[in-house]
Design a protein around this motif. Structure first.
Motif, PDB file in Angstrom:
ATOM      1  N   HIS A   1     -45.360 -29.672 -23.115  1.00  0.00           N
ATOM      2  CA  HIS A   1     -45.544 -29.990 -24.853  1.00  0.00           C
ATOM      3  C   HIS A   1     -46.086 -31.524 -24.545  1.00  0.00           C
ATOM      4  N   ILE A   2     -45.896 -32.096 -26.006  1.00  0.00           N
ATOM      5  CA  ILE A   2     -46.622 -33.325 -26.718  1.00  0.00           C
ATOM      6  C   ILE A   2     -45.208 -33.923 -27.409  1.00  0.00           C
ATOM      7  N   PRO A   3     -44.656 -35.265 -26.545  1.00  0.00           N
ATOM      8  CA  PRO A   3     -44.191 -35.735 -27.080  1.00  0.00           C
ATOM      9  C   PRO A   3     -44.701 -36.446 -28.201  1.00  0.00           C
ATOM     10  N   VAL A   4     -43.920 -36.504 -29.330  1.00  0.00           N
ATOM     11  CA  VAL A   4     -44.022 -37.492 -31.198  1.00  0.00           C
ATOM     12  C   VAL A   4     -42.902 -38.343 -30.550  1.00  0.00           C
TER      13      VAL A   4
ATOM     14  N   ILE B   1     -49.852 -31.132 -35.329  1.00  0.00           N
ATOM     15  CA  ILE B   1     -49.936 -30.876 -33.816  1.00  0.00           C
ATOM     16  C   ILE B   1     -50.150 -29.450 -33.320  1.00  0.00           C
ATOM     17  N   ASN B   2     -48.911 -29.212 -34.244  1.00  0.00           N
ATOM     18  CA  ASN B   2     -48.365 -27.868 -34.111  1.00  0.00           C
ATOM     19  C   ASN B   2     -49.442 -26.701 -34.651  1.00  0.00           C
ATOM     20  N   ALA B   3     -49.959 -27.711 -35.643  1.00  0.00           N
ATOM     21  CA  ALA B   3     -50.786 -26.037 -36.681  1.00  0.00           C
ATOM     22  C   ALA B   3     -51.840 -25.855 -35.336  1.00  0.00           C
ATOM     23  N   HIS B   4     -52.126 -26.098 -33.947  1.00  0.00           N
ATOM     24  CA  HIS B   4     -53.032 -25.607 -33.135  1.00  0.00           C
ATOM     25  C   HIS B   4     -51.995 -25.378 -32.171  1.00  0.00           C
ATOM     26  N   GLY B   5     -50.938 -24.993 -32.238  1.00  0.00           N
ATOM     27  CA  GLY B   5     -50.128 -24.751 -31.345  1.00  0.00           C
ATOM     28  C   GLY B   5     -48.772 -25.095 -30.443  1.00  0.00           C
ATOM     29  N   PRO B   6     -47.856 -24.083 -30.287  1.00  0.00           N
ATOM     30  CA  PRO B   6     -46.448 -24.952 -30.005  1.00  0.00           C
ATOM     31  C   PRO B   6     -46.479 -25.954 -29.298  1.00  0.00           C
TER      32      PRO B   6
ATOM     33  N   PRO C   1     -50.466 -36.470 -23.024  1.00  0.00           N
ATOM     34  CA  PRO C   1     -51.336 -37.799 -24.115  1.00  0.00           C
ATOM     35  C   PRO C   1     -49.522 -37.487 -24.522  1.00  0.00           C
ATOM     36  N   VAL C   2     -48.413 -38.589 -24.797  1.00  0.00           N
ATOM     37  CA  VAL C   2     -47.686 -39.097 -25.460  1.00  0.00           C
ATOM     38  C   VAL C   2     -47.810 -40.467 -26.437  1.00  0.00           C
ATOM     39  N   VAL C   3     -47.549 -39.887 -27.451  1.00  0.00           N
ATOM     40  CA  VAL C   3     -47.911 -39.981 -29.370  1.00  0.00           C
ATOM     41  C   VAL C   3     -46.515 -41.229 -29.405  1.00  0.00           C
TER      42      VAL C   3
END
Length: 265
Positions: free
Chosen positions: A134-137, A78-83, A24-26
């Protein structure tokens, strides 16, 4: 999306998609937060054809709120669930390049200030983040070909980025159930329609839905397999749509896939 519970549900959905093997990309907006800050500062909030009129003073607020507040909140959730999440803007690494655009109101162009249309996407930085897991935001602020910084509608920025990345799907979260067949006379939602059907409907749409559906149209017309407009007020709408097979709202499909006919002229 300003409700903390919905933000948390969205963050959980994004991480679940990542665990399921999707990438996913946010691309986020921040309209309510920008309007609230403008109000606090005594600056005018005005829209034309669904796009925020952006003076140089407004642009400073847009940039500050999107990159300094909304992006940081999303990355944190999002990072509350991991890096996983890393924040960036369309300015970074020339990811998004824009030119100044006008809004069209009653068939005539209207100056809306520092609002940009994406004319070039350089997805290399986003691809690198994805390759690293990573997940880009991404905040929808773009550099201009003239060196100016532009406010870009988040839905249109997401559409352009989806096309450049070769994404399978574009998902747009909004605060209504989907695209209404005959708003304001009916709340019947068009569940499926093709690019050609949407193209015919676009000039008649209410201003708030116009950029969202324009983004869906451009994405699917340029190769994205499907674009979904979902009610972001429903917890876990994103996850249910992409992994649960339950996609309430409106889905835009290529012309070689049959729509439901209600979008036809």
């Amino acid at each position: 999306m300003v409700d903390s519970g919905l933000q948390q549900a969205f963050a959980q959905d994004v991480v679940e998609l990542w665990h399921a093997g999707l990438r996913p990309v946010v691309v986020h907006g921040g309209g309510p937060q920008i309007s609230a800050m403008l109000d606090r500062l005594g600056l005018e909030t005005r829209f034309e054809a669904g796009l925020r009129v952006t003076t140089p003073e407004t642009m400073e607020v847009v940039r500050m709120v999107l990159t300094g507040r909304v992006q940081r909140e999303l990355v944190g959730r999002i990072n509350a669930h991991g890096p996983f999440a890393l924040g960036m803007t369309g300015e970074d690494a020339h990811t998004l390049t824009a030119v100044r655009r006008s809004a069209w109101v009653n068939g005539s162009p209207v100056d809306i200030g520092l609002v940009g249309d994406i004319v070039e996407v350089n997805p290399s930085a986003v691809r690198l983040l994805l390759e690293q897991g990573h997940i880009p935001v991404i905040s929808p602020v773009a550099r201009g070909t003239d060196g100016q910084i532009y406010n870009v509608n988040a839905d249109l920025a997401a559409s352009a980025l989806a096309v450049s990345l070769g994404a399978a799907r574009l998902v747009v979260l909004t605060d209504v159930e989907g695209l209404y067949a005959d708003w304001p006379h009916s709340t019947e939602v068009i569940e499926r329609l093709t690019v050609a059907e949407l193209d015919r409907l676009l000039p008649e749409l209410a201003s708030g839905m116009l950029p969202k559906m324009e983004g869906c149209l451009k994405a699917v017309r340029s190769g994205v397999r499907a674009a979904h407009v979902l009610d972001g007020r429903v917890p876990h709408a994103l996850l249910n749509s992409l992994l649960g097979g339950n996609s309430p709202g409106t889905t835009v499909l290529p012309d070689n896939v049959a729509g439901d006919g209600r979008g036809a002229a």
